[in-house]
Design a protein around this motif. Structure first.
Motif, PDB file in Angstrom:
ATOM      1  N   GLU A  40       0.808  -1.220   0.000  1.00 22.70           N
ATOM      2  CA  GLU A  40       0.000   0.000   0.000  1.00 22.70           C
ATOM      3  C   GLU A  40       0.846   1.278   0.000  1.00 22.70           C
ATOM      4  O   GLU A  40       0.294   2.379   0.068  1.00 22.70           O
ATOM      5  CB  GLU A  40      -0.943   0.006   1.211  1.00 22.70           C
ATOM      6  N   CYS A  41       2.137   1.143  -0.097  1.00 24.82           N
ATOM      7  CA  CYS A  41       2.987   2.338  -0.128  1.00 24.82           C
ATOM      8  C   CYS A  41       2.711   3.141  -1.395  1.00 24.82           C
ATOM      9  O   CYS A  41       2.663   2.580  -2.501  1.00 24.82           O
ATOM     10  CB  CYS A  41       4.459   1.938  -0.093  1.00 24.82           C
ATOM     11  N   PRO A  42       2.527   4.449  -1.273  1.00 22.88           N
ATOM     12  CA  PRO A  42       2.273   5.270  -2.454  1.00 22.88           C
ATOM     13  C   PRO A  42       3.418   5.186  -3.467  1.00 22.88           C
ATOM     14  O   PRO A  42       4.588   5.135  -3.096  1.00 22.88           O
ATOM     15  CB  PRO A  42       2.147   6.686  -1.895  1.00 22.88           C
TER      16      PRO A  42
ATOM     17  N   THR B 170      -0.059   2.638  -6.001  1.00 23.99           N
ATOM     18  CA  THR B 170       0.711   2.040  -4.912  1.00 23.99           C
ATOM     19  C   THR B 170       1.653   1.004  -5.509  1.00 23.99           C
ATOM     20  O   THR B 170       1.582   0.694  -6.710  1.00 23.99           O
ATOM     21  CB  THR B 170      -0.218   1.359  -3.893  1.00 23.99           C
TER      22      THR B 170
ATOM     23  N   ARG C  27       6.488   7.152   1.360  1.00 19.67           N
ATOM     24  CA  ARG C  27       5.331   7.594   2.152  1.00 19.67           C
ATOM     25  C   ARG C  27       4.994   9.065   1.946  1.00 19.67           C
ATOM     26  O   ARG C  27       3.843   9.460   2.072  1.00 19.67           O
ATOM     27  CB  ARG C  27       5.594   7.322   3.640  1.00 19.67           C
TER      28      ARG C  27
END
Length: 249
Positions: A184-186, A204, A227
Motif C-alpha cells: 500500500e505504499c504510495p 501504490t 510515504r
C-alpha cells in the motif's frame, strides 16, 4: 575557449536557467543530445552556430568536437537534458577535457525528479514523515550497480526513492521494494515531465507496475516510491511556526 556543460532542464524549453540560455546564445558551437533536448532551445543559438546532434556519436567523436573547437578558439555549449549532476555521462567527458587541458564549466539545470515532483504537486520531504530522498536506478546488463546500491539494500532505509531509467523494469522494482515498503505504499510514475505529452500515473506498489505496462512506458520517465507521496496528516514545519524565535541567530 571554454566548454559549457548546460543543464537543459526536464523537457519544457522555458525551464532552462537564465544563465544557461545566455551561455547558449553566445556559443558558436553547440553539441546537444538530440533525442532528449527540446529542439526549440536550438533557436537560442547564434544564427551561424555549428549544431551537432550527439545522439549517434560515441565519446571519442564528442571529444573530437571539443578538441576541434579548442583549436579554433571557439566556445562550446554542451546541452544535456535535466541537470548535469545526475545520470548525464558528464563525468567521462570532463575527465577527457582535464586530460587534454581544455577548460570547462558546468551550468546547472532543473533535474527530472524536481519536474516530477512539480507534476505531482508534492514536496518530497515532509516533516515527521520523510526527510530523505534517494536518487538511483536499477542494474542493467551494460551498467551494473556498485555493491551495496541494489534496491533491496536501499529500500531498507524507508526513504523516498526516485528511480531513473527504470520503467522498463517496473516489475523488478516492485518485487524488490515490496518487503520494505509494503503493497500500500504510495508510488507514482511521471513520464515526459513538463512537456506537452506529460503523463502522470499515481498508485501504490501493488498496482503501479500494471499501470506502467498499460501506458506502454519504457523510457523518459521516473518512478517515485515513498510515504511522503501520500502524506496528508503531518506536523507543520518549524520554519514558519509562530513559536519560532525569529530574532535568534
Amino acid at each position: 575557449m571554454t566548454v559549457y556543460f548546460i543543464g537543459a532542464g526536464p523537457g519544457a524549453a522555458d525551464l532552462i536557467t537564465v544563465r544557461g540560455a545566455r551561455t547558449l546564445a553566445a556559443a558558436p558551437v553547440c553539441l546537444y543530445a538530440g533525442s532528449l533536448v527540446p529542439r526549440e532551445l536550438l533557436a537560442e543559438c547564434p544564427p551561424d552556430a555549428r549544431l551537432v546532434d550527439t545522439s549517434q556519436l560515441d565519446l571519442d567523436a564528442i571529444v573530437g568536437e571539443f578538441t576541434a573547437a579548442h583549436a579554433a578558439g571557439l566556445d562550446v555549449a554542451r546541452l544535456h537534458s535535466g541537470d548535469p549532476s545526475v545520470f548525464s555521462a558528464v563525468a567521462e567527458q570532463m575527465r577527457r577535457l582535464d586530460a587534454a587541458g581544455i577548460p570547462y564549466e558546468v551550468v546547472p539545470g532543473v533535474p527530472a525528479f524536481a519536474a516530477a515532483a512539480a507534476a505531482l504537486k508534492r514536496e518530497l520531504t515532509v516533516p515527521t514523515v520523510g526527510q530523505t530522498v534517494i536518487l538511483t536506478r536499477v542494474a542493467q546488463q551494460a551498467t551494473p550497480m556498485p555493491p551495496g546500491e541494489d534496491l533491496a539494500t536501499l529500500g531498507r532505509s524507508g526513504a523516498l526513492l526516485v528511480l531513473h531509467l527504470a520503467t522498463r523494469y517496473a516489475d523488478r522494482v516492485v518485487e524488490e521494494l515490496l518487503p520494505h515498503y509494503g503493497a500500500e505504499c504510495p508510488a507514482a510514475v511521471v513520464a515526459m515531465a513538463s512537456r506537452p505529452d506529460e503523463l502522470v500515473l499515481r498508485g501504490t506498489l501493488a498496482d503501479i507496475a500494471d499501470q506502467v505496462k498499460a501506458a506502454g512506458l519504457v523510457r523518459t520517465a521516473v518512478i517515485l516510491v515513498g510515504r511522503t507521496l501520500g502524506a496528508e496528516q503531518f506536523r507543520d514545519s518549524h520554519l514558519y511556526s509562530p513559536e519560532r524565535d525569529r530574532h535568534a541567530c
